[in-house]
Design a protein around this motif. Sequence first.
Motif, PDB file in Angstrom:
ATOM      1  N   GLY A 164       0.820  -1.198   0.000  1.00  0.00           N
ATOM      2  CA  GLY A 164       0.000   0.000   0.000  1.00  0.00           C
ATOM      3  C   GLY A 164       0.855   1.249   0.000  1.00  0.00           C
ATOM      4  N   ARG A 165       0.341   2.277  -0.637  1.00  0.00           N
ATOM      5  CA  ARG A 165       1.114   3.500  -0.811  1.00  0.00           C
ATOM      6  C   ARG A 165       1.465   4.175   0.513  1.00  0.00           C
ATOM      7  NH1 ARG A 165      -2.016   6.693  -4.342  1.00  0.00           N
ATOM      8  NH2 ARG A 165      -1.666   4.994  -5.781  1.00  0.00           N
ATOM      9  N   SER A 166       0.529   4.257   1.453  1.00  0.00           N
ATOM     10  CA  SER A 166       0.837   4.945   2.714  1.00  0.00           C
ATOM     11  C   SER A 166       1.887   4.169   3.512  1.00  0.00           C
ATOM     12  CB  SER A 166      -0.423   5.190   3.542  1.00  0.00           C
ATOM     13  OG  SER A 166      -1.059   3.980   3.871  1.00  0.00           O
ATOM     14  N   MET A 221       4.300   2.449   2.209  1.00  0.00           N
ATOM     15  CA  MET A 221       5.555   2.746   1.527  1.00  0.00           C
ATOM     16  C   MET A 221       6.068   4.131   1.938  1.00  0.00           C
ATOM     17  SD  MET A 221       6.397   2.837  -2.561  1.00  0.00           S
ATOM     18  CE  MET A 221       5.508   4.367  -2.831  1.00  0.00           C
ATOM     19  N   LYS A 222       5.183   5.125   1.949  1.00  0.00           N
ATOM     20  CA  LYS A 222       5.597   6.492   2.281  1.00  0.00           C
ATOM     21  C   LYS A 222       6.109   6.603   3.719  1.00  0.00           C
ATOM     22  CE  LYS A 222       2.716   8.957  -1.032  1.00  0.00           C
ATOM     23  NZ  LYS A 222       1.629   9.929  -1.200  1.00  0.00           N
ATOM     24  N   GLY A 280       4.268  -0.204  -2.973  1.00  0.00           N
ATOM     25  CA  GLY A 280       3.248   0.814  -2.822  1.00  0.00           C
ATOM     26  C   GLY A 280       2.352   1.033  -4.014  1.00  0.00           C
ATOM     27  N   TYR A 281       2.787   0.627  -5.189  1.00  0.00           N
ATOM     28  CA  TYR A 281       2.028   0.967  -6.387  1.00  0.00           C
ATOM     29  C   TYR A 281       1.115  -0.177  -6.815  1.00  0.00           C
ATOM     30  CZ  TYR A 281       5.192   4.861  -6.304  1.00  0.00           C
ATOM     31  OH  TYR A 281       5.895   5.963  -5.893  1.00  0.00           O
ATOM     32  N   ARG A 282      -0.077   0.191  -7.286  1.00  0.00           N
ATOM     33  CA  ARG A 282      -1.152  -0.767  -7.564  1.00  0.00           C
ATOM     34  C   ARG A 282      -0.724  -1.952  -8.418  1.00  0.00           C
ATOM     35  NH1 ARG A 282      -6.553   1.472  -6.576  1.00  0.00           N
ATOM     36  NH2 ARG A 282      -7.484  -0.137  -7.855  1.00  0.00           N
ATOM     37  N   CYS A 311      -0.943  -4.612   5.288  1.00  0.00           N
ATOM     38  CA  CYS A 311      -1.493  -3.819   4.192  1.00  0.00           C
ATOM     39  C   CYS A 311      -2.354  -2.674   4.691  1.00  0.00           C
ATOM     40  CB  CYS A 311      -2.285  -4.713   3.244  1.00  0.00           C
ATOM     41  SG  CYS A 311      -3.764  -5.455   3.943  1.00  0.00           S
ATOM     42  N   THR A 312      -2.662  -1.803   3.754  1.00  0.00           N
ATOM     43  CA  THR A 312      -3.564  -0.698   4.050  1.00  0.00           C
ATOM     44  C   THR A 312      -4.992  -1.225   4.124  1.00  0.00           C
ATOM     45  OG1 THR A 312      -3.744  -0.218   1.680  1.00  0.00           O
ATOM     46  CG2 THR A 312      -2.082   1.014   2.934  1.00  0.00           C
ATOM     47  N   SER A 330      -8.144   0.678  -0.634  1.00  0.00           N
ATOM     48  CA  SER A 330      -7.065   0.064   0.138  1.00  0.00           C
ATOM     49  C   SER A 330      -6.846  -1.380  -0.311  1.00  0.00           C
ATOM     50  CB  SER A 330      -7.402   0.091   1.631  1.00  0.00           C
ATOM     51  OG  SER A 330      -8.495  -0.777   1.899  1.00  0.00           O
TER      52      SER A 330
END
Length: 180
Positions: A58-60, A62-63, A84-86, A108-109, A117
């Motif tokens: 998930g992107r958040s 990763m960030k 993070g990327y779909r 995961c998100t 998510s």
Amino acid sequence: YTKTPSEIVAREMLKEVMLGTVNEDNSVIATCFASNIARLKSLVEFGKKMNRRVVFLGRSLMKYSEAAKDVGIIDFSKDALIVGYRDRVARILQKIEKEGKSGYLIVCTGGQAEPNSVLSRIANKQLSFYLSPEDNIIFSNRIIPVEPNITNRGRLEKLLRGYGVRIYENLHVSVTPDTE
């Protein structure tokens, strides 16, 4: 407001569920606030003790992992695959499905049941990763008590229960309003 219990309390609850539950043949999916670096550390540690490869999806996640590394708190990439990327998330989940879910801890998100998510997309069969009876879903965060979170989380949990998964909720510590 009451005093928030120590993160050690949440850590012990996670430890009991992750290391004290029979789950050798089942997937284990955990979600928490991506900003909770201490919780992520605990998830990585327990995932390793379970002899599972840890994957952050998930992107958040990763960030916040990148931010924790940038400020010198922890480099999760030493112990976890961070995606993070779909399109990459979809490929990793296909790989996990093919290789065997029991070899991985998926972090995961989706703790707030956000429609895009990773957890919501898994539950809605939008990804090539399929839930089975006795899989374990760990919610290690509280629901932020606003709409649409409350409704979305209720729908997500109903959908997850339809697959026969085991849901572990409230494995967290947080401030709650006094009832007085």
